[in-house]
Design an enzyme around this catalytic site. Structure first.
Site, mmCIF file in Angstrom:
data_model
loop_
_atom_site.group_PDB
_atom_site.id
_atom_site.type_symbol
_atom_site.label_atom_id
_atom_site.label_comp_id
_atom_site.label_asym_id
_atom_site.label_seq_id
_atom_site.Cartn_x
_atom_site.Cartn_y
_atom_site.Cartn_z
ATOM 1 N N PHE A 1 0.873 -1.241 -0.094
ATOM 2 C CA PHE A 1 -0.066 0.029 0.007
ATOM 3 C C PHE A 1 0.990 1.135 -0.048
ATOM 4 O O PHE A 1 1.955 1.106 0.279
ATOM 5 C CB PHE A 1 -0.791 -0.158 1.219
ATOM 6 C CG PHE A 1 -2.432 -0.197 0.903
ATOM 7 C CD1 PHE A 1 -2.774 -1.209 0.225
ATOM 8 C CD2 PHE A 1 -3.238 0.831 1.243
ATOM 9 C CE1 PHE A 1 -4.111 -1.405 0.010
ATOM 10 C CE2 PHE A 1 -4.594 0.850 0.830
ATOM 11 C CZ PHE A 1 -4.973 -0.200 0.212
ATOM 12 N N GLN B 1 -8.200 14.526 3.142
ATOM 13 C CA GLN B 1 -7.504 13.810 2.324
ATOM 14 C C GLN B 1 -8.131 13.601 0.785
ATOM 15 O O GLN B 1 -9.300 13.455 0.813
ATOM 16 C CB GLN B 1 -7.344 12.407 2.622
ATOM 17 C CG GLN B 1 -6.593 11.523 1.867
ATOM 18 C CD GLN B 1 -6.239 10.335 2.686
ATOM 19 O OE1 GLN B 1 -6.739 9.329 2.717
ATOM 20 N NE2 GLN B 1 -4.712 10.346 2.994
ATOM 21 N N HIS C 1 -7.825 11.495 -2.404
ATOM 22 C CA HIS C 1 -7.386 10.227 -3.014
ATOM 23 C C HIS C 1 -7.102 10.248 -4.108
ATOM 24 O O HIS C 1 -7.763 11.027 -5.193
ATOM 25 C CB HIS C 1 -8.593 9.261 -2.643
ATOM 26 C CG HIS C 1 -8.106 7.751 -2.740
ATOM 27 N ND1 HIS C 1 -7.698 7.451 -4.085
ATOM 28 C CD2 HIS C 1 -7.972 6.925 -2.013
ATOM 29 C CE1 HIS C 1 -7.406 6.059 -3.871
ATOM 30 N NE2 HIS C 1 -7.490 5.617 -2.424
ATOM 31 N N LEU D 1 -14.565 5.874 -5.682
ATOM 32 C CA LEU D 1 -13.070 5.422 -5.576
ATOM 33 C C LEU D 1 -12.794 4.120 -6.377
ATOM 34 O O LEU D 1 -13.416 2.998 -6.447
ATOM 35 C CB LEU D 1 -13.155 4.943 -3.833
ATOM 36 C CG LEU D 1 -11.925 4.437 -3.463
ATOM 37 C CD1 LEU D 1 -10.838 5.398 -3.329
ATOM 38 C CD2 LEU D 1 -11.902 3.847 -1.821
ATOM 39 N N GLU E 1 -6.621 1.879 -3.641
ATOM 40 C CA GLU E 1 -4.979 2.158 -3.843
ATOM 41 C C GLU E 1 -4.600 0.684 -4.043
ATOM 42 O O GLU E 1 -3.289 0.250 -4.361
ATOM 43 C CB GLU E 1 -4.844 2.654 -2.554
ATOM 44 C CG GLU E 1 -3.111 2.964 -2.470
ATOM 45 C CD GLU E 1 -2.763 3.922 -1.195
ATOM 46 O OE1 GLU E 1 -3.497 5.037 -1.301
ATOM 47 O OE2 GLU E 1 -2.057 3.462 -0.345
ATOM 48 N N ARG F 1 -3.565 10.586 5.988
ATOM 49 C CA ARG F 1 -3.354 9.362 6.488
ATOM 50 C C ARG F 1 -2.838 8.232 5.470
ATOM 51 O O ARG F 1 -3.233 8.428 4.190
ATOM 52 C CB ARG F 1 -4.989 9.034 6.629
ATOM 53 C CG ARG F 1 -5.280 7.457 7.076
ATOM 54 C CD ARG F 1 -6.608 7.136 7.152
ATOM 55 N NE ARG F 1 -7.616 7.357 5.925
ATOM 56 C CZ ARG F 1 -7.834 6.538 5.104
ATOM 57 N NH1 ARG F 1 -7.022 5.292 5.064
ATOM 58 N NH2 ARG F 1 -8.537 6.363 4.203
#
Lengths: 336, 566
Positions: free
Chosen positions: B117, B234, B236, B246, B249, B379
């Protein structure tokens, strides 16, 4: 594009129930959920529906669309109208569950049935210090079932539930498979016994509707069939469903075709006279229609029972299909 | 109307809420959970890629590494005492999930597999295909369905909290509406845990579900609890254009590339070592710079998964395969997927200590609603699920012994009067041509334009003005649905009020922080300024309605701030 919607409305406060028609302009790419949200936000604020994630993971927005249970967020408007701009998309709440308001169902029966199958793993023995060591194939298989988002589409359109409220129904039975087939669970046998009772795995009529409407590829009916096979393998045969499967298979193996005379006694139990009496009117009708061939009066497996031509080939098919059974994953070691 | 009494009231049915409720009940408390949606509808579902499990076996890796990488990714704004706890206790929580039945992907030897990640030096993220959050959420709900748990826990399912009850400075539960009847009730408790998740819908578009409206953060703020780090939103790196949905990741974790319109792996220029797996803030900024420089197609860069092969895609990224197919009609095994940065997560929230306790006695918070702070200014992927579990549990472990033996005076029914008046006011207001949805969209679009990835003082100030105008419109707008049963029109109205509070706090904090750190990038202050800004910005509503801004120093135990390179 122009979208025409016909939405079933019910208002518990006034007792009104009717259809509202809406016509809106949207982009070609929108989903039915986008369209409904547009209606709710800009046309009619009184329209009630549940929705949250917009991407088929929260399971909130299942409803009947043109007569079939769908997730509104997975249904493209352009596909629903099939290039016919005049097509009116009919949107209704799910079936088999009471309606609270408009497109909002009361799902309590869904959840109580879920609880009924003990939907969690029950490992026995000491908790391992590390993770349970289990094969990846088992986890991948279970991941397909965990993919269920509890949207209720399968329950909505279940044809058995429609006539028998006791049926545990597809979603909870798929969840039962998840617990039973999990190699970490140590209660396979008693789970299968319970699931073989009335309302359980043998009450599915294999209509395939749950497989068709499931938006997540969980294929609940296939899970029910897997549970049946697991139950038979575990020797749980003291029920009509298992006996039916038994006499069915025996009949084919023995004579190459279904022996209609012996199916009922073979399924309900040879000495279950009251139940057989109940089936008599049906049997007489079949007799009159020539569907109880008298030449098959000798039960399958007994000397002189009816055999069709080419039995070798039939036996070959039976043998091959038996070898296709899915292999259940086993726990490698309890602790590691 | 009734007054319900419990030991512990958990607000929110996602992972943090369920973990807290399960633990509190295990410790012997009479627990109630109130959630505006059924728990399995919660947004924890959306965490696709995985959960870090520091210290758990070989895969999880040494917890100290996770401690450092999380601190570094936070751009040193995270409190290191809290991050250390996250790292030390995280593995145990993941193991607990496995023992409860989460179907984690495995290696050939049957041990749990890991994937890489962003922001992490090596693979240490456990996962269930691309449905990790959903799999964990559903397994925790399985635990809640156990007869012993289910029968003893009061579930206020589809109840909507309208305010917290505060009596003599102590939080005593919440006023909530039963959505099915429209009735307001007081649910009193000795300890209340806010686990209501994030506020992504303050922005448009956003990866967040429609329910992520910052309710708990706004309720805590209105009740006088301090709110911290709200400028840290955040963005993304990989979301779909338009819907904002989304793309995990995990896709890059499995090896996907980011390409600009010339087919160049542009991350080479921005993060030569970690490439696509640099920290999220770094990747998002890089993408935006490519887009702004005209090296984009239709405002998007490309996520390239073609070389991963159909087998890897089907086994490990099935969810993404389906999303791309269903939403944008693209076969990721054969085609490039256009993506762009999108609002995803709020690092800030209700200020708590390492036990989830806020400065207000009786009030706890955990998960995305809370700011412990373990995420600081940015984060790390796969730390959000971990945060919910570790601090959900810890909140319960502090709350239960704290409340045991305490007696409080009963809360009178009249406590619901204010909220009843507020609701009456909304229902009685005429519809004046404006709409809640319009105001919400104007808020979201302007927040994205003015308080997004790159922030400038003029835009921030303009946004404050915009928010004032929106607030005026909000105070005048009515609803069409005047009924009591499942009146979502009314709920959206109240939610918009929560979101406006959150938007105000984000803008205020973003103007205040005159540096660039993590997710907060100021064009007029492009560098990190440890001398002046190694501190949290805290906003507290005063009894007279005014807002007080204070600073809290960052807790540094192990790692001195250094330049962040990936």
């Amino acid at each position: 594009m122009k979208v025409k919607l016909k939405v079933k409305r019910s208002n518990p406060e006034t007792g009104d129930s009717s259809y509202s028609k809406y016509e809106i302009e949207t982009e070609n790419s929108v989903t039915l959920l986008d369209a409904l949200i547009q209606v709710r936000e800009y046309e009619d604020g009184t329209l009630a529906l549940r929705c949250s994630c917009r991407s088929a993971i929260c399971g909130s927005c299942s409803m009947r669309v043109d007569g079939r249970a769908r997730l509104a967020c997975r249904a493209k408007v352009i596909a629903l109208t099939r290039d016919n701009p005049e097509h009116e998309i009919v949107v209704e709440p799910m079936g088999n569950m009471p309606v609270i308001k408009d497109l909002v169902n009361d799902m309590e029966s869904f959840w109580s049935k879920m609880r009924q199958v003990d939907p969690y793993i029950k490992p026995e023995g000491p908790t391992p210090e590390a993770e349970f060591r289990v094969p990846n194939e088992a986890m991948i298989d279970l991941t397909h079932v965990m993919n269920c988002i509890m949207c209720g589409a399968c329950v909505s359109d279940c044809t058995v539930l429609e006539v028998d409220k006791n049926f545990i129904a597809p979603a909870a039975l798929a969840k039962a498979y998840r617990a039973t087939a999990d190699p970490r669970d140590d209660h396979e046998h008693d789970r299968l016994e319970k699931l073989s009772e009335y309302g359980g795995i043998w009450d599915c009529t294999r209509c395939n509707m749950c497989v068709e409407v499931c938006p997540k590829g969980v294929a609940p009916m296939n899970r029910i069939m897997q549970l049946r096979e697991m139950a038979l393998e575990a020797g749980i045969k003291g029920n009509a469903g298992a006996r039916h499967t038994g006499i069915f298979t025996k009949s084919i193996e023995d004579g190459g075709r279904l022996n209609e005379i012996w199916m009922v006694p073979g399924s309900v139990g040879m000495f279950n006279v009251p139940r057989m009496m109940k089936e008599m009117p049906g049997a007489l009708k079949m007799l009159r229609a020539g569907k109880l061939p008298i030449g098959q009066v000798i039960p399958p497996g007994f000397p002189g029972s009816h055999k069709m031509h080419g039995m070798d080939r039939v036996r070959n098919v039976v043998r091959k299909s038996a070898s296709l059974k899915p292999v259940k994953a086993e726990v490698k070691a309890h602790d590691a | 109307m009734a007054v319900y009494e419990h030991d512990v009231l958990v607000i929110g049915g996602g992972l943090a809420g369920m973990r807290a409720a399960l633990r509190a009940q295990e410790l012997g408390a009479d627990v109630a959970m109130v959630s505006k949606v059924h728990p399995v509808r919660s947004h924890s579902n959306a965490a696709q890629g995985g959960i870090n499990g520091p210290g758990l076996g070989e895969g999880g890796g040494p917890w100290e590494e996770h401690f450092f990488e999380t601190t570094k990714a936070s751009d040193y704004l995270g409190d290191q005492d809290a991050i250390e706890i996250l790292a030390r206790e995280g593995g145990k929580e993941v193991l607990q999930c496995e023992h409860w039945g989460v179907v984690f992907s495995r290696k050939d030897d049957g041990q749990m597999a890991v994937r890489r990640f962003g922001g992490m030096g090596k693979a240490r993220t456990f996962f269930v295909g691309a449905i990790t959050g959903q799999a964990i959420l559903h397994v925790l709900y399985e635990q809640l369905m156990k007869p012993a748990v289910h029968d003893a826990m009061r579930m206020y399912e589809e109840w909507f909290v309208t305010s917290l009850i505060v009596d003599e400075g102590v939080c005593r539960g919440a006023v909530a509406m039963n959505i099915r009847t429209g009735e307001l009730h007081a649910i009193t408790a000795k300890a209340t845990i806010i686990a209501t998740g994030g506020l992504g819908r303050v922005y448009e578009p956003s990866t967040n579900a429609l329910i992520c409206t910052g309710d708990g953060i706004a309720q805590a703020y209105r009740a006088g609890a301090p709110i911290m780090d709200m400028e840290m939103v955040q963005i993304h790196p990989t979301t779909l254009k338009g819907s904002g949905v989304l793309i995990t990741e995990g896709a890059r974790g499995e090896g996907a590339y980011l390409l600009n319109k010339d087919g160049e792996r542009f991350m080479e220029k921005y993060a030569p070592k970690m490439m696509e797996l640099a920290s999220r803030d770094v990747v998002s900024r890089a993408e935006q710079m490519e887009i702004d420089a005209g090296r984009a197609v239709d405002g998007c860069v490309y996520l390239d998964m073609r070389h991963l092969g159909e087998d890897v895609i089907k086994e490990k990224l099935e969810e993404i395969y389906e999303i791309a197919r269903d939403l944008v009609n693209i076969d990721i095994a054969k085609e490039l997927l256009p993506v762009l940065p999108g609002v995803h997560y709020i690092m800030g929230g209700v200020k708590t200590d390492i036990d989830g306790l806020t400065p207000m006695p009786g009030l706890y918070s955990a998960g995305e609603a809370a700011c412990v702070s373990v995420h600081g200014a940015n984060r790390v992927g796969a730390n959000s699920l971990l945060d919910t579990l570790v601090f959900g549990r810890r909140a319960a472990e502090h709350a239960v012994p704290w409340m045991q033996g305490k007696t409080f005076k009963p809360i009178p029914e009249s406590v619901v009067e204010n909220d009843r008046k507020m609701i009456r006011g909304i229902l009685d207001r005429p519809t004046n041509g404006d709409r809640v949805a319009k105001i919400r969209r104007d808020m979201g679009v302007s927040m994205s334009a003015n308080v997004g990835l790159f922030r400038s003082p003029d835009k921030l100030v303009a946004q404050q003005g915009e928010l004032k105008t929106l607030r005026e419109r909000y105070d005048k707008v009515g609803v069409e649905d005047k009924g009591s049963v499942f009146n979502t029109d009314l709920l959206f109205h109240i939610e918009l009020g929560y979101m406006l509070d959150c938007a105000d706090m984000i803008a205020t904090s973003a103007i205040e922080r005159k540096e660039s750190r993590g997710a907060h990038t100021r064009l007029d202050f492009p560098n990190r300024d440890d001398e002046n800004w190694l501190k949290h910005i805290v906003l507290t509503k005063q009894p007279d309605g005014s807002e007080k801004m204070t600073y809290i120093p960052v807790t540094i135990t192990e790692f001195q701030p250094e330049e962040r390179k990936y």
